[in-house]
Design an enzyme around this catalytic site. Structure first.
Site, short mmCIF file in Angstrom:
data_model
loop_
_atom_site.label_atom_id
_atom_site.label_comp_id
_atom_site.label_asym_id
_atom_site.label_seq_id
_atom_site.Cartn_x
_atom_site.Cartn_y
_atom_site.Cartn_z
N ASP A 265 -15.63 9.79 9.90
CA ASP A 265 -14.61 8.81 9.56
C ASP A 265 -13.24 9.41 9.83
O ASP A 265 -13.11 10.65 9.93
CB ASP A 265 -14.72 8.38 8.09
N ARG B 69 0.81 -1.22 0.00
CA ARG B 69 0.00 0.00 0.00
C ARG B 69 0.85 1.27 0.00
O ARG B 69 0.45 2.29 -0.55
CB ARG B 69 -0.95 -0.01 1.19
#
Length: 287
Positions: free
Chosen positions: A157, A51
Site C-alpha cells: 500500500d 482532512r
C-alpha cells in the site's frame, strides 16, 4: 461562566474557519496527481480542507497556506509526506469483499496449480489488511486439503499507517461478521474486553504474508518475483484512464503468463492496451 479560556478556544476555532484557497488546493492537487496518480478534482476541495484541518491543528499552525508552505519546503516534505498521504488517501475494505473473486480463486485457480514451487499472490493496495488475510484464509483452507501446497502473499500500500494496522491484525469484532463461525474459531482470537470487542488474527494466518510500502506510480516496483495472482481492486478508481493503463501494464510485468488479475466491480479495463484476456466480469488472465 464564560471564562478567558473559553474565549481563547473560540478564537482558535475562528482561526480555522478560513477555507482552503483554490490556489493552495491546486498546489496539493497537482502534487498528488504528479507523484501518486490520484485524481483530486475541484469538487474534492472541501473534503481535502476537512482532512487537512486535524493535521494543521496537530502542528499548531494557523492556516492552510502556512501548512502548504511547510509541506513544500525541503524539510517539510521529508517529514510530512507520510502524514499527508495518510490524510488524503481513502482506505475502505472488508473481509471477503466481492466474494466471487475468492470463489474463483478457490474453485478455478487453485485446483489447476501444478504444485511446483510456491503459489504467490500480490494484494496491491491492501489497505488495513482485510484482503490479504482473506486470501490467507482461502489458501490455508486449501492447504488443509492439500498439505503439499505452499504459498506466499505480498500485501502493499502507499500508506504506512494502514500497513502498520495490517501488521497488527487487530479488528473490531463486527468486521468479521461475514466469516463463517468455523473459520472465525480457526483463524481469529477474541478479546476479553466486551465494551470494545476486538479480534486478532492468529499467527498461522500471518505467517505467509509480507507487507511493504509501494507507490504504484513508480517506474518499477521493488518486487523480485512474479505472481500467480494479483489483486488490484478498488485502486484504479483513483486514477485517470491513462494512468490506469500505465499502472496495469506495470503490474502485468510481475504476473506470470496465464496468471489471474482481479479488479474491483466498479472498474473496467475496456479498451486498454494491456496483456490481459477478459475471462469473467472483473477477472482477467495474462496472455
Amino acid at each position: 461562566m464564560f471564562g478567558v479560556g473559553n474565549i481563547g478556544k473560540e478564537k482558535e476555532l475562528d482561526a480555522f474557519k478560513a477555507e482552503l484557497s483554490e490556489k493552495d488546493f491546486q498546489a496539493f492537487s497537482d502534487f498528488i496527481y504528479n507523484e501518486y496518480g490520484i485524481k483530486m478534482p475541484p469538487v474534492k476541495r472541501v473534503m481535502l480542507q476537512g482532512r487537512l484541518l486535524k493535521r494543521i491543528r496537530e502542528l499548531n499552525m494557523k492556516s492552510y497556506t502556512e501548512y502548504k508552505e511547510y509541506f513544500f519546503s525541503k524539510e517539510g516534505q521529508a517529514k510530512e509526506i507520510y502524514n499527508f498521504l495518510n490524510v488524503v488517501t481513502t482506505n475502505k475494505t472488508d473481509f471477503f469483499r466481492e466474494p466471487v473473486h475468492f470463489d474463483f480463486l478457490r474453485n478455478e485457480v487453485l485446483p489447476k496449480h501444478n504444485g511446483n514451487g510456491f503459489f504467490k499472490v500480490w494484494s496491491a493496495g491492501c489497505s488495513s489488511g482485510e484482503e490479504p488475510y482473506t486470501i490467507s484464509i482461502v489458501l490455508n483452507e486449501y492447504k488443509r486439503e492439500s498439505p503439499s501446497f505452499n504459498f506466499s502473499i505480498h500485501g502493499s500500500d502507499i500508506s504506512n499507517k494502514v500497513l502498520t494496522s495490517a501488521a497488527k491484525g487487530v479488528y473490531a469484532e463486527n468486521k468479521i461478521a461475514i466469516i463463517p463461525l468455523e473459520l472465525k474459531k480457526r483463524y481469529f482470537l477474541k478479546s476479553k474486553d466486551r465494551l470494545n470487542p476486538t479480534v486478532r488474527v492468529k499467527p498461522e494466518l500471518q505467517r505467509n504474508i509480507a507487507l511493504k510500502h509501494v507507490n504504484l506510480m513508480d517506474s518499477h516496483y521493488d518486487m523480485n518475483e512474479t505472481f500467480d495472482v494479483i489483486f488490484c481492486r478498488n485502486v484504479l478508481i483513483y486514477f485517470d484512464r491513462a494512468t490506469q493503463e500505465r499502472v496495469i501494464g506495470k503490474l502485468c510485468n510481475y504476473l506470470k503468463p496465464g496468471g489471474i488479475f482481479f479488479i474491483g466491480h466498479s472498474e473496467s479495463l475496456s479498451g486498454m492496451n494491456v496483456p490481459l484476456d477478459h475471462i469473467r466480469p472483473t477477472i482477467f488472465r495474462k496472455i
